[in-house]
Design a protein around this motif. Structure first.
Motif: not given
Length: 321
Positions: A1, A4, A26, A61, A66-67, A94, A319-321
């Motif tokens: 993770m 971003y 992004r 966000t 999470g979107r 996103d 966002v944490n991706e």
């Protein structure tokens, strides 16, 4: 993770007869100051050419999904005839990119948002999409400098209302701000700490006459605190002049990140005492962090196409991706 950042540009070709093409980018959020940052385009939001205020300046966000959702600016940029014809919410801009557009219903029906600049974030209980709108100069449509906070419910299509304890008819019509003299165009809501009511707004302008500031935001009354002045790491007043975005990181050790339309990213520190303080009486000579001051450290610059000169990138979220 990894963390971003996302931002969105203005209409790519500036051709009103060809609809609106708003590119979404992004990029990795730096962990420490460094050099340039390379972004990736993840998609393009296409809006009809008849939408006159289609700039999606507020990015946010959703802590539940999470979107990312985007909110358009309050007014068309054509003084002296400011209009606010539609409150547009574009969801899921996103990665993966799958935007869907909804129009929020005004409550009351004669509600018009104040100002020409916007920021947004999700927060509160229950979760809602908050939009801060304002003017940084008084010559935009003849309206004064100031800011107002709005709340958009997450239902489809949802409703939008002015956040104010005792709104006046001028505030509802969008001709007067609920926070006169305090301009902000970035919004960050703390969704990690209990309560979901702690929030900040950002002003990275010197052109509004009061320098570069943060404001604590009361999500219940819509009021902004006294200013928290931004300083450089050397202790000098921050001196930049650009539209801004603001976002908390949403995982782990919390960070507050500021964004300029030029692609510059700042980490803001030293606000912890102000964050935990009760009420809105900030900017006074209290606390252990320099009383009403916070430090803005430049982390780097995102290399965005035609940045600032032809295309402005005003929205920002993480966002944490």
């Amino acid at each position: 993770m990894a963390l971003y950042g996302y931002t969105i540009g203005e209409d790519r070709d500036k051709n009103p007869n060809n609809g609106k093409q708003l590119d979404v980018y992004r990029f990795l959020i730096p962990s420490a100051p460094g050099g340039s940052i390379t972004p990736t385009r993840v998609g393009t939001v296409n809006l009809a050419g008849t939408v006159t205020n289609a700039d999606l300046e507020g990015l946010a966000t959703n802590p539940t999904t999470g979107r990312i959702s985007a909110v358009n600016e309050a007014r068309a940029t054509n003084p002296p005839n400011p209009i606010d014809p539609a409150v547009i919410v574009v969801n899921n801009v996103d990665q993966p990119f799958a935007p869907a557009t909804v129009l929020a219903t005004r409550t009351p029906s004669n509600l018009l948002r104040f100002g020409f600049e916007s920021g947004a974030d999700f927060g509160g209980t229950p979760t809602a999409l908050y939009n801060i709108s304002g003017n940084k100069t008084a010559n935009l449509g003849g309206e004064p400098v100031g800011s107002s906070l709005y709340k958009i419910t997450t239902a489809n299509p949802g409703t939008i209302s002015l956040v104010d304890s005792t709104p006046t008819s001028a505030e509802i019509r969008g001709t007067q701000p609920t926070n006169p003299g305090k301009f902000a165009d970035g919004l960050a809501i703390d969704n990690l700490n209990p309560g979901n009511t702690r929030a900040f707004a950002s002003d990275f302008h010197t052109s509004d006459g009061n320098g570069n500031n943060l404001y604590k935001v009361d999500l219940l009354t819509g009021q902004l605190s006294a200013p928290i002045a931004l300083r450089t790491p050397s202790g000098q007043p921050l001196n930049v002049d650009a539209d801004s975005g603001l976002s908390f990181t949403n995982v782990g050790s919390q960070r507050l990140i500021g964004w300029l339309e030029t692609g510059a990213i700042y980490e803001i520190t030293g606000y912890q005492d102000e964050l935990a303080a009760s009420g809105l009486g900030l900017g006074s000579a209290t606390g252990t962090n320099g009383a009403g001051f916070a430090t803005a450290t430049l982390l780097g610059n995102v290399n965005l196409p035609n940045v600032a000169s032809a295309v402005q990138y005003e929205g920002f979220t993480i966002v944490n991706e």
